[in-house]
Design an enzyme around this catalytic site. Sequence first.
Site, PDB file in Angstrom:
ATOM      1  CG  HIS A   1      -0.314  -0.114   2.533  1.00 52.44           C
ATOM      2  ND1 HIS A   1       0.209  -1.304   3.011  1.00 52.44           N
ATOM      3  CD2 HIS A   1      -0.107   0.803   3.511  1.00 52.44           C
ATOM      4  CE1 HIS A   1       0.706  -1.117   4.230  1.00 52.44           C
ATOM      5  NE2 HIS A   1       0.527   0.165   4.546  1.00 52.44           N
TER       6      HIS A   1
ATOM      7  CG  HIS B   1       1.050   5.394   4.116  1.00 52.06           C
ATOM      8  ND1 HIS B   1       0.142   5.381   5.143  1.00 52.06           N
ATOM      9  CD2 HIS B   1       1.708   4.204   4.169  1.00 52.06           C
ATOM     10  CE1 HIS B   1       0.246   4.236   5.803  1.00 52.06           C
ATOM     11  NE2 HIS B   1       1.197   3.509   5.219  1.00 52.06           N
TER      12      HIS B   1
END
Length: 168
Positions: free
Chosen positions: A154, A156
């Site tokens: 993922h 950010h």
Amino acid sequence: MSIAGGGAESVINASGGRIAVLSSHLRPPMAASSSSSSSSSSEVEAALAAAPSDAPTIFDKIISKEIPSKVVYEDDKVLAFRDISPQAPTHIIIIPKVKDGLTGLSKAEERHVEILGYLLYVAKLVAKQEGLDDGFRVIINDGPKGCQSVYHLHIHLLGGRQMNWPPG
């Protein structure tokens, strides 16, 4: 580590070793008066407690809509949603919808090149959509010392304030 309301922690305990990870990602946003060092230490604790696994992650549950999120962008390949514990005025998590063994950047293989590039392109689209014209930061945590607490790659996306250097 506990979740506001207390009841959710016992449910999480029953699921095994992901307690700290889920607690860190399900806790409510910290009050403005909380120190960043306590936030930082709890994130480090969560990362050290996390372990790579083939089990579904909290992100898999967000993708399948088992856990609600504030989606800001979605297409057939990626999902972007607001972090529930933001570290900046704008803090968005961008994830591939299909994990395909990509639990972290260090696990990337040649077959992942397309989705890796696409995640960065979506970060640019979301930053524009969020009005981050003055700049933003993109972060990928990898492994325990990189403070990764969810083993589903993922990104950010942080913005809306001046970022400092060095970041960690």
